[in-house]
Write an enzyme that holds these catalytic residues in place. Structure first.
Site, PDB file in Angstrom:
ATOM      1  N   GLY A   1     -81.184  44.935 -25.928  1.00  0.00           N
ATOM      2  CA  GLY A   1     -80.958  45.372 -27.891  1.00  0.00           C
ATOM      3  C   GLY A   1     -79.673  47.260 -27.396  1.00  0.00           C
ATOM      4  N   THR A   2     -80.228  47.417 -26.090  1.00  0.00           N
ATOM      5  CA  THR A   2     -79.449  48.326 -26.183  1.00  0.00           C
ATOM      6  C   THR A   2     -78.019  48.218 -25.662  1.00  0.00           C
ATOM      7  OG1 THR A   2     -81.023  49.579 -24.802  1.00  0.00           O
ATOM      8  CG2 THR A   2     -78.988  50.898 -24.186  1.00  0.00           C
TER       9      THR A   2
ATOM     10  N   ASN B   1     -87.760  51.621 -35.378  1.00  0.00           N
ATOM     11  CA  ASN B   1     -88.846  50.876 -34.625  1.00  0.00           C
ATOM     12  C   ASN B   1     -89.558  51.971 -35.258  1.00  0.00           C
ATOM     13  OD1 ASN B   1     -86.344  52.760 -33.898  1.00  0.00           O
ATOM     14  ND2 ASN B   1     -88.318  52.777 -31.947  1.00  0.00           N
TER      15      ASN B   1
ATOM     16  N   GLN C   1     -86.204  44.670 -34.115  1.00  0.00           N
ATOM     17  CA  GLN C   1     -87.713  44.784 -34.610  1.00  0.00           C
ATOM     18  C   GLN C   1     -87.769  44.053 -35.745  1.00  0.00           C
ATOM     19  OE1 GLN C   1     -89.760  46.685 -33.312  1.00  0.00           O
ATOM     20  NE2 GLN C   1     -88.867  48.087 -31.249  1.00  0.00           N
TER      21      GLN C   1
ATOM     22  N   SER D   1     -82.913  41.378 -28.983  1.00  0.00           N
ATOM     23  CA  SER D   1     -83.761  41.792 -28.223  1.00  0.00           C
ATOM     24  C   SER D   1     -84.741  40.990 -27.700  1.00  0.00           C
ATOM     25  CB  SER D   1     -83.568  43.118 -27.685  1.00  0.00           C
ATOM     26  OG  SER D   1     -85.101  43.388 -26.572  1.00  0.00           O
ATOM     27  N   GLY D   2     -84.582  40.468 -26.404  1.00  0.00           N
ATOM     28  CA  GLY D   2     -85.256  39.292 -26.547  1.00  0.00           C
ATOM     29  C   GLY D   2     -86.836  39.775 -26.136  1.00  0.00           C
ATOM     30  N   HIS D   3     -87.450  41.269 -25.299  1.00  0.00           N
ATOM     31  CA  HIS D   3     -88.954  41.858 -25.194  1.00  0.00           C
ATOM     32  C   HIS D   3     -89.366  41.810 -26.382  1.00  0.00           C
ATOM     33  CE1 HIS D   3     -88.051  45.649 -25.001  1.00  0.00           C
ATOM     34  NE2 HIS D   3     -87.134  45.663 -24.605  1.00  0.00           N
TER      35      HIS D   3
ATOM     36  N   THR E   1     -72.503  37.014 -14.809  1.00  0.00           N
ATOM     37  CA  THR E   1     -72.634  34.996 -14.803  1.00  0.00           C
ATOM     38  C   THR E   1     -74.060  34.761 -15.637  1.00  0.00           C
ATOM     39  OG1 THR E   1     -71.861  35.185 -12.612  1.00  0.00           O
ATOM     40  CG2 THR E   1     -73.151  33.589 -12.882  1.00  0.00           C
TER      41      THR E   1
ATOM     42  N   CYS F   1     -89.781  54.687 -25.107  1.00  0.00           N
ATOM     43  CA  CYS F   1     -88.460  55.827 -24.401  1.00  0.00           C
ATOM     44  C   CYS F   1     -89.279  56.754 -23.591  1.00  0.00           C
ATOM     45  CB  CYS F   1     -87.822  55.842 -24.177  1.00  0.00           C
ATOM     46  SG  CYS F   1     -87.161  54.588 -26.022  1.00  0.00           S
TER      47      CYS F   1
HETATM   48  N1  PLP Z   1     -83.376  49.032 -30.969  1.00  0.00           N
HETATM   49  C1  PLP Z   1     -84.328  49.437 -31.708  1.00  0.00           C
HETATM   50  C2  PLP Z   1     -84.407  49.283 -32.702  1.00  0.00           C
HETATM   51  C3  PLP Z   1     -84.988  49.155 -30.505  1.00  0.00           C
HETATM   52  O1  PLP Z   1     -87.037  49.411 -30.854  1.00  0.00           O
HETATM   53  C4  PLP Z   1     -85.028  48.627 -29.030  1.00  0.00           C
HETATM   54  C5  PLP Z   1     -86.053  48.880 -28.027  1.00  0.00           C
HETATM   55  O2  PLP Z   1     -87.114  49.881 -28.648  1.00  0.00           O
HETATM   56  C6  PLP Z   1     -83.360  48.516 -28.713  1.00  0.00           C
HETATM   57  C7  PLP Z   1     -83.095  48.649 -29.806  1.00  0.00           C
HETATM   58  C8  PLP Z   1     -83.513  48.436 -27.002  1.00  0.00           C
HETATM   59  O3  PLP Z   1     -83.689  47.433 -27.260  1.00  0.00           O
HETATM   60  P1  PLP Z   1     -83.935  47.049 -25.280  1.00  0.00           P
HETATM   61  O4  PLP Z   1     -85.260  47.383 -24.679  1.00  0.00           O
HETATM   62  O5  PLP Z   1     -84.103  45.121 -25.301  1.00  0.00           O
HETATM   63  O6  PLP Z   1     -82.991  47.685 -24.619  1.00  0.00           O
END
Ligand code: PLP
Length: 384
Positions: free
Chosen positions: A70-71, A153, A181, A201-203, A238, A325
């Site tokens: 996601g970042t 989030n 989210q 984002s996958g996780h 890659t 975080c």
């Molecule tokens: N954007 C939102 C709204 C999120 O909640 C998060 C992760 O908490 C991210 C971006 C970042 O995603 P990633 O952890 O995959 O970098």
């Protein structure tokens, strides 16, 4: 252990892990190699691209670019648009977002501010909904891109992305949404939202950490952040084949199970909120209905959020106070303070987010322990 922090990360589902393992064992070819070992890996990447595209209603699978999460997707969308505009010297120099964006977006905004771009951050209402009128007044012919998250989030509040996208489009600006989210929790359709870019984002979707994707509508040009030949010259490096294959399967499961998982989450959320709001001086943050079905955010006066998380951990519950975080420090969340909540009170916030595998029994056990933990912390605080 009872895991009630699915907005921080999610467990990998067995089907997803099974889809991943062959590419870590015998299928280790580089998807850019021409021989068959490589081409099998390429086929897995392209299958996953189709699955991601179908989950978000993309017109074409070529609109999906795989990233590290996601970042990276947020950074790529926002700074890719900003640097492209500067390279084209098209007279646009402003990036607009909101005060409740994730740090992935906020960090990029301050970076771009230092590089001479004009930055605007729209406020939100006391129930956490972005002020459309503020954006209507700010978007103009100088705006490069508008970035508004689909769901917050911390509070789970769903944002008026489609409405804002229409305003951006009318003034020739690009529209980006961070749907990290919301994906898998509510329906997400890039055409209905009218967005040019969407991060995922996958996780957060029962796939591994370190993989994600950015949807980029065909015709939109972004300056690459990671240069290289992969992903049609748009993102070098890659491809992470095993994780991409896992993300594809997670998207297929999310699409198939969306209705039932959302309905189940809503039952759990209502049960949780009914119980928690019986505690004295407990308050729910965020719009009462316009919210992800899995997310609840509370504040309890006289209670430090970090202490509460630790106390609940000792009882076997994983919950969070503010975004993952920054947990570890009882800082007032920027989201809650943007909603006008007193910083002292905001530092006591508790986020519960249910997901795959959460049961009613989990909620009931939590509801037994929470008032005891709060009572203890309040009595310690009153003595100190
Ligand atoms: N954007 C939102 C709204 C999120 O909640 C998060 C992760 O908490 C991210 C971006 C970042 O995603 P990633 O952890 O995959 O970098």
């Amino acid at each position: 252990m009872t895991y009630l922090d699915h907005n921080a990360t999610t467990p990998i589902r067995p089907e997803v892990l099974d889809a991943m393992l062959p590419w870590l064992r015998d299928g280790y070819g580089n998807p850019n190699s021409v021989y068959s070992l490589g081409q099998k890996a390429r086929a897995a990447v392209e299958r996953a691209r189709e699955s991601v595209a179908s989950l978000i209603g993309a017109a074409d699978q070529s609109e999906i670019i795989f990233t590290s999460g996601g970042t990276e997707s947020d950074v790529f969308a926002i700074s890719g648009a900003a640097w492209q505009a500067r390279a084209e010297k098209n007279g646009r120099g402003t990036v607009l977002a909101t005060r409740i964006e994730h740090d992935a977006v906020r960090g990029q905004l301050s970076e771009l501010r230092h590089r001479g771009f004009d930055i605007g951050e729209a406020p939100c209402s006391p129930d956490g909904v972005v002020a459309v009128d503020a954006l209507r007044a700010s978007i103009d012919e100088r705006t490069i891109v508008v970035s508004v998250m689909h769901a917050n989030n911390e509070t789970g509040v769903l944002q008026p992305v489609a409405e804002i996208a229409a305003l951006a489009r009318a003034r020739g600006a690009l529209m980006h949404t961070d749907a990290v989210q919301s994906l898998g929790k509510v329906a997400v359709d890039v055409k209905a939202l009218g967005v040019d870019m969407l991060s995922l984002s996958g996780h957060k979707l029962n796939a591994p950490k370190g993989v994600g994707a950015l949807y980029v509508r065909r015709g939109v040009r972004l300056s690459p952040v990671l240069t290289g030949h992969q992903e049609k010259e748009r993102r070098g490096g890659t491809e992470n084949v095993a994780s991409i294959a896992a993300l594809g399967v997670a998207c297929e499961l999310a699409l198939r199970e969306l209705k039932s998982s959302a309905a189940h989450a809503l039952v759990l959320r209502r049960r949780l909120e009914a119980g928690v709001l019986k505690i004295s001086d407990a308050r729910l943050n965020g719009h009462p209905e316009r919210r992800l079905p899995n997310t609840s955010n509370f504040v309890f006066s006289g209670v430090d959020g970090h202490h509460l998380v630790v106390a609940l951990d000792l009882e076997g519950f994983c919950v969070s106070s503010g975004p993952a975080c920054s947990s570890g420090a009882s800082l007032a969340s920027h989201v809650l303070t943007a909603m006008g909540i007193d910083p002292g009170l905001a530092a006591g916030s508790l986020r519960i987010s249910v997901g795959w595998g959460t049961t009613e029994a989990d909620i009931d056990r939590f509801l037994k322990c929470l008032p005891v933990a709060i009572g203890r912390l309040r009595s310690v605080a009153s003595v100190a």
